[in-house]
Design a protein around this motif. Structure first.
Motif, PDB file in Angstrom:
ATOM      1  N   GLY A 129      65.448  43.315  46.700  1.00  0.00           N
ATOM      2  CA  GLY A 129      66.398  42.290  46.268  1.00  0.00           C
ATOM      3  C   GLY A 129      66.024  41.701  44.919  1.00  0.00           C
ATOM      4  O   GLY A 129      66.890  41.508  44.048  1.00  0.00           O
ATOM      5  N   ASP A 130      64.732  41.439  44.729  1.00  0.00           N
ATOM      6  CA  ASP A 130      64.272  40.908  43.431  1.00  0.00           C
ATOM      7  C   ASP A 130      64.525  41.906  42.307  1.00  0.00           C
ATOM      8  O   ASP A 130      64.966  41.537  41.208  1.00  0.00           O
ATOM      9  CB  ASP A 130      62.780  40.572  43.506  1.00  0.00           C
ATOM     10  CG  ASP A 130      62.504  39.333  44.343  1.00  0.00           C
ATOM     11  OD1 ASP A 130      63.452  38.546  44.565  1.00  0.00           O
ATOM     12  OD2 ASP A 130      61.356  39.157  44.794  1.00  0.00           O
ATOM     13  N   LEU A 131      64.215  43.191  42.603  1.00  0.00           N
ATOM     14  CA  LEU A 131      64.400  44.209  41.574  1.00  0.00           C
ATOM     15  C   LEU A 131      65.882  44.433  41.253  1.00  0.00           C
ATOM     16  O   LEU A 131      66.239  44.673  40.097  1.00  0.00           O
ATOM     17  CB  LEU A 131      63.755  45.524  42.006  1.00  0.00           C
ATOM     18  CG  LEU A 131      62.219  45.558  41.984  1.00  0.00           C
ATOM     19  CD1 LEU A 131      61.705  46.896  42.479  1.00  0.00           C
ATOM     20  CD2 LEU A 131      61.677  45.274  40.589  1.00  0.00           C
ATOM     21  N   GLU A 132      66.721  44.364  42.267  1.00  0.00           N
ATOM     22  CA  GLU A 132      68.166  44.523  42.025  1.00  0.00           C
ATOM     23  C   GLU A 132      68.715  43.374  41.189  1.00  0.00           C
ATOM     24  O   GLU A 132      69.583  43.575  40.324  1.00  0.00           O
ATOM     25  CB  GLU A 132      68.907  44.625  43.359  1.00  0.00           C
ATOM     26  CG  GLU A 132      68.705  45.970  44.055  1.00  0.00           C
ATOM     27  CD  GLU A 132      69.396  46.036  45.401  1.00  0.00           C
ATOM     28  OE1 GLU A 132      69.731  44.949  45.958  1.00  0.00           O
ATOM     29  OE2 GLU A 132      69.592  47.150  45.919  1.00  0.00           O
ATOM     30  N   ASN A 133      68.187  42.184  41.417  1.00  0.00           N
ATOM     31  CA  ASN A 133      68.595  41.047  40.585  1.00  0.00           C
ATOM     32  C   ASN A 133      68.116  41.241  39.151  1.00  0.00           C
ATOM     33  O   ASN A 133      68.851  40.971  38.188  1.00  0.00           O
ATOM     34  CB  ASN A 133      68.027  39.750  41.161  1.00  0.00           C
ATOM     35  CG  ASN A 133      68.415  38.545  40.335  1.00  0.00           C
ATOM     36  OD1 ASN A 133      69.588  38.205  40.207  1.00  0.00           O
ATOM     37  ND2 ASN A 133      67.422  37.896  39.729  1.00  0.00           N
ATOM     38  N   GLU A 175      63.880  53.344  39.068  1.00  0.00           N
ATOM     39  CA  GLU A 175      62.855  54.224  39.635  1.00  0.00           C
ATOM     40  C   GLU A 175      62.011  53.489  40.672  1.00  0.00           C
ATOM     41  O   GLU A 175      61.688  54.037  41.737  1.00  0.00           O
ATOM     42  CB  GLU A 175      61.974  54.767  38.508  1.00  0.00           C
ATOM     43  CG  GLU A 175      60.893  55.736  38.961  1.00  0.00           C
ATOM     44  CD  GLU A 175      59.989  56.167  37.821  1.00  0.00           C
ATOM     45  OE1 GLU A 175      58.863  56.603  38.092  1.00  0.00           O
ATOM     46  OE2 GLU A 175      60.412  56.052  36.651  1.00  0.00           O
ATOM     47  N   ASN A 176      61.672  52.239  40.388  1.00  0.00           N
ATOM     48  CA  ASN A 176      60.860  51.473  41.339  1.00  0.00           C
ATOM     49  C   ASN A 176      61.657  51.108  42.600  1.00  0.00           C
ATOM     50  O   ASN A 176      61.094  51.060  43.690  1.00  0.00           O
ATOM     51  CB  ASN A 176      60.323  50.202  40.664  1.00  0.00           C
ATOM     52  CG  ASN A 176      59.039  50.451  39.908  1.00  0.00           C
ATOM     53  OD1 ASN A 176      57.945  50.241  40.415  1.00  0.00           O
ATOM     54  ND2 ASN A 176      59.176  50.927  38.683  1.00  0.00           N
ATOM     55  N   ILE A 177      62.940  50.863  42.419  1.00  0.00           N
ATOM     56  CA  ILE A 177      63.782  50.611  43.597  1.00  0.00           C
ATOM     57  C   ILE A 177      63.797  51.857  44.484  1.00  0.00           C
ATOM     58  O   ILE A 177      63.698  51.766  45.725  1.00  0.00           O
ATOM     59  CB  ILE A 177      65.211  50.216  43.172  1.00  0.00           C
ATOM     60  CG1 ILE A 177      65.205  48.819  42.536  1.00  0.00           C
ATOM     61  CG2 ILE A 177      66.155  50.239  44.380  1.00  0.00           C
ATOM     62  CD1 ILE A 177      66.538  48.400  41.946  1.00  0.00           C
ATOM     63  N   GLU A 178      63.913  53.026  43.857  1.00  0.00           N
ATOM     64  CA  GLU A 178      63.913  54.282  44.621  1.00  0.00           C
ATOM     65  C   GLU A 178      62.585  54.477  45.355  1.00  0.00           C
ATOM     66  O   GLU A 178      62.564  54.958  46.498  1.00  0.00           O
ATOM     67  CB  GLU A 178      64.194  55.456  43.678  1.00  0.00           C
ATOM     68  CG  GLU A 178      65.615  55.472  43.137  1.00  0.00           C
ATOM     69  CD  GLU A 178      65.824  56.509  42.053  1.00  0.00           C
ATOM     70  OE1 GLU A 178      64.812  57.096  41.605  1.00  0.00           O
ATOM     71  OE2 GLU A 178      66.990  56.727  41.644  1.00  0.00           O
TER      72      GLU A 178
END
Length: 413
Positions: free
Chosen positions: A178-182, A144-147
């Motif tokens: 990038g940090d959140l995807e990791n 959700e935060n990435i979105e």
């Protein structure tokens, strides 16, 4: 009116989904109780203990002796050919009953060990289930935060192309994404490991799907602190096991005391008589009854046996006191964690709602050029933090609420 009807329907759907999720957890608990190899081992130890009582209450095996006279003993009625002796030993009165009672109490102690293992297993299954819930929610919140950041990224791109802001805003968003995807990849790997651990507790295939609710139900602990402590002292499986072991020792002390008394034997002899010199068949001889007595001459041995059990009884008393103290400390720690989780649920529910409102305002302000991106980024991180903390508090509250191995699965009202 229509609006209220929709709200009622939504509320009923939410309640039914929570009940369904609780039923699902109960099914997992039943599966664990049926399949877990560690619990099966404890149950078989209990079943083995039940088989001891029939062994110890039985009389010693009778003694049968056959003797053949190589050189027949001549008697008036003829030569003695062979002799058969049968004897049965009898311990002092009540010895076998005390042995049986001691074995029964030991079996009861083993059963309480089994029950404690089952309660601990259920607690571990619940704990792993709540960890799975939190990790799943962490995945959802991270996505959700990435979105949200992707939306800001589009806004930043428009503003950069219009020359309103620097390209630094785009780079910051890309770095944050990038940090959140990791973090998302780590959480997904962790979810797989948690599911394997959970399924192994149930002793099922490691890749079985674990059904997790969208929102964790909340149940409160509706007993006073003193009621809970009293239940621990009277109903805890570990303390009950020690109680049964203490009772068994009292019977063992009685056995040790009775072994210092005489034992008795009862038997008969049969002697086969052959033909004598007068060529007449001899008459076989019976001697019945034959009574014997075992005299316990070495009294120090039996006194030491009694004293040994007395020392063990004192040791059990101290073990119970020590175990009670440990359980009470565990309870106090649990009580602290439960109340802390309750406070955190209320706090982070409020904080999360405020952070969402603030982020929505900042999004509008950023789109109109009246907000610095640094403020947006800080608030987005707060939204992520508070959402995660709220779900962690919910999981912790339920996890700390179900400490069944302390209360024997029930509480005294």
């Amino acid at each position: 009116m229509k609006k209220y009807s929709i709200l009622i329907v939504m509320l009923l759907l939410l309640i039914s989904s929570l009940v369904s999720a609780q039923d699902e957890l109960n099914i997992y608990l039943q599966t664990a109780a049926k399949n877990n190899p560690g619990l099966k081992a404890k149950f078989n130890e209990y079943m083995a203990a039940l088989e001891i009582a029939p062994q110890v209450k039985a009389l010693p095996d009778p003694n049968i002796v056959f003797g053949y006279f190589i050189q027949p003993v001549e008697t008036r009625v003829g030569p003695q050919r062979f002799k058969i002796s049968v004897a049965q030993m009898f311990p002092w009165f009540g010895t076998l009953k005390s042995k049986e009672n001691a074995a029964v109490q030991q079996a009861k102690a083993k059963y309480e060990v089994f029950e404690d293992a089952r309660a601990s297993l259920f607690n571990e299954v619940r704990s792993n289930y709540y960890n799975l819930y939190f990790n799943k929610k962490a995945i959802d919140i991270t996505i959700e935060n990435i979105e949200i950041l992707v939306i800001f990224q589009k806004l930043a791109t428009i503003k950069v192309e219009a020359g309103i802001v620097s390209a630094v805003d785009e780079y910051r968003i890309e770095m944050e994404i990038g940090d959140l995807e990791n973090q998302l990849a780590r959480l997904r790997d962790n979810q797989f490991v948690l599911e394997v651990m959970f399924n192994k507790l149930l002793n099922v295939d490691y890749d079985n799907e674990v059904l997790i609710p969208d929102i964790l139900w909340e149940s409160d602990f509706n007993f006073s602190r003193q009621t809970a402590l009293d239940s621990i002292r009277t109903s805890n499986h570990q303390l009950l096991s020690i109680n049964f072991q203490s009772i068994a020792l009292s019977y063992k002390r009685d056995v040790a005391s009775k072994m210092g008394n005489p034992g008795f034997s009862l038997g008969l002899d049969y002697i086969a008589i052959g033909k004598g010199d007068n060529n007449l068949a001899g008459t076989d001889a019976f001697m019945f009854p034959k009574v014997g007595i075992t005299i316990p001459l070495y009294r120090s041995k039996y006194k030491a046996m009694v004293q040994e059990v007395i020392y063990l009884e004192v040791a059990k008393e101290n073990e119970k006191i020590e175990r009670t103290n440990v359980l009470e400390v565990l309870f106090e720690n649990w009580w602290k964690e439960y109340r802390d989780a309750e406070r955190r649920v209320q706090l982070y529910f409020s904080q999360s709602a405020l952070a969402h409102k603030a982020l929505n305002l900042l999004e509008t302000q950023y789109a109109t050029g009246n907000s610095n991106f640094e403020e947006v980024l800080r608030m987005e991180r707060k939204v992520l933090k508070y959402n995660l903390e709220l779900e962690k508090a919910r999981a912790d509250k339920q996890g700390s609420h179900f400490i069944h191995h302390l209360f024997n699965g029930k509480l005294i009202k």
